[in-house]
Design an enzyme around this catalytic site. Structure first.
Site, mmCIF file in Angstrom:
data_model
loop_
_atom_site.group_PDB
_atom_site.id
_atom_site.type_symbol
_atom_site.label_atom_id
_atom_site.label_comp_id
_atom_site.label_asym_id
_atom_site.label_seq_id
_atom_site.Cartn_x
_atom_site.Cartn_y
_atom_site.Cartn_z
ATOM 1 N N ASP A 45 26.466 41.229 44.459
ATOM 2 C CA ASP A 45 26.373 40.199 43.421
ATOM 3 C C ASP A 45 27.675 39.399 43.379
ATOM 4 O OD1 ASP A 45 24.739 39.398 40.797
ATOM 5 O OD2 ASP A 45 26.874 39.420 40.304
ATOM 6 N N TYR A 50 33.423 33.062 41.112
ATOM 7 C CA TYR A 50 34.323 34.163 41.497
ATOM 8 C C TYR A 50 35.255 33.758 42.654
ATOM 9 C CZ TYR A 50 30.682 36.889 39.026
ATOM 10 O OH TYR A 50 29.759 37.360 38.136
ATOM 11 N N LYS A 75 25.585 32.509 42.081
ATOM 12 C CA LYS A 75 25.262 31.840 40.808
ATOM 13 C C LYS A 75 25.915 30.471 40.767
ATOM 14 C CE LYS A 75 25.918 36.434 38.834
ATOM 15 N NZ LYS A 75 27.110 36.967 39.484
ATOM 16 N N HIS A 108 24.281 30.370 36.045
ATOM 17 C CA HIS A 108 25.232 31.390 35.563
ATOM 18 C C HIS A 108 25.266 31.471 34.032
ATOM 19 C CE1 HIS A 108 29.154 33.503 37.011
ATOM 20 N NE2 HIS A 108 28.637 34.144 35.984
#
Ligand code: NAD
Length: 277
Positions: A45, A50, A75, A108
């Site tokens: 994930d 990120y 996402k 997200h």
């Protein structure tokens, strides 16, 4: 060790246990993800936010596994909610990952307080899904009102809703609205970023089971039927978090852990979170 799979509402199977890479430094992501793949994880994930999608792609290639053997989620970054921006951002994710298809792509955050409309964003994800470039699409941090509106105003029901869930935030209402609509629940921060690890009630259960507190909490999620992907960069913990399938919690112990709910969030409240990076 066989990880159970959950069949999503479009017939696609997802491993119920995966590896999360939030807050893993981009330079460490390849090694941490590769360690997870070596240990046996087949579900990763990540997210545009990120900043470490490239490391995930590198790890999948370095593992020697077929791309089809690893379920990868990313996402949409909050900055890209407009239709064309969402499509472009998705394509850039594929480029960074070095893939020609994602297994799952999520909105997200719903961003309810600013001038973006997740219904329009979702239509872009529907196009991506129909093109075959994402095998499944879903949402994250959607409250029941957001989910209901999305389902009412669009054609494809999200495959998942990824929300914060752990023993201090059991999210029974959102989970039940998800399942009413055939939407699988993914539980983020499953061990509350470590906050639940000193809880006396869970420590007691762990001692009886001969397991660690993290393992007991992750097992609680698995028995509730949610999908989880704990994060760690420490190999021994990545191993520990995968070793969940040789014990079972009794109904009594499940109930004791669920009763620890105190509505405590470790992350933002989706009704108030409108952050654009
Ligand atoms: P988590 O609950 O998985 O906790 C991670 C922290 O707990 C790590 O930093 C590590 O220090 C510690 N830890 C991990 N395993 C341990 C063990 N066995 N023993 C002791 N300590 C241990 O928190 P998380 O990383 O926030 O959540 C997991 C994943 O969920 C993320 O990596 C990400 O993929 C996803 N996530 C999604 C959202 C979202 O908005 N959709 C938000 C946060 C996280």
């Amino acid at each position: 060790m066989t990880v159970p799979t959950i069949v999503l509402n479009n017939g696609v199977s997802i491993p119920q246990l995966g590896f999360g890479v939030y807050q893993i430094d981009p330079d460490e992501t390849k090694d941490a993800t590769l360690a997870a793949l070596e240990i046996g994880y087949r579900h990763i994930d990540t997210a545009q936010m990120y900043g470490n999608e490239a490391g995930v792609g590198e790890a999948v290639r370095a593992s020697g596994l077929d791309r089809a053997e690893v379920f990868v989620t990313s996402k949409l970054n909050n900055a890209f909610h407009a239709h064309d921006d969402a499509i472009k951002a998705f394509d850039e994710s594929l480029e960074r990952l070095g893939f020609d298809q994602l297994d799952l792509f999520l909105i997200h955050w719903p961003l309810p307080g600013i001038d973006v409309d997740f219904v329009e964003t979702w239509k872009a994800l529907e196009e991506i899904y129909r093109s075959g470039r994402a095998k499944s699409i879903g949402v994250s941090n959607f409250q029941p009102s957001h989910l209901r509106r999305l389902i009412q105003d669009t054609e494809i029901v999200p495959a998942v809703n990824q929300i914060e869930v752990h023993p201090y935030l059991t999210q029974d209402e959102v989970r039940s609205v998800n399942s009413e609509h055939g939407v699988a629940t993914e539980a983020w921060s499953p061990i509350a970023q470590g906050m639940v690890l000193d809880d006396h009630a869970i420590t007691g259960i762990a001692a009886e089971q001969g397991k660690t507190v993290a393992q007991v909490v992750l097992r609680w999620h698995i028995q509730r039927g949610d999908i989880v992907f704990p994060k760690s960069v420490t190999r021994s913990r990545i191993e520990e978090n995968f070793d969940l399938f040789d014990f079972e919690l009794s109904e009594g112990d499940m109930g004791l852990i669920t009763a620890l709910d105190k509505g405590h969030r470790t992350g933002p409240d989706p009704d108030r979170f409108n952050y654009i990076p």
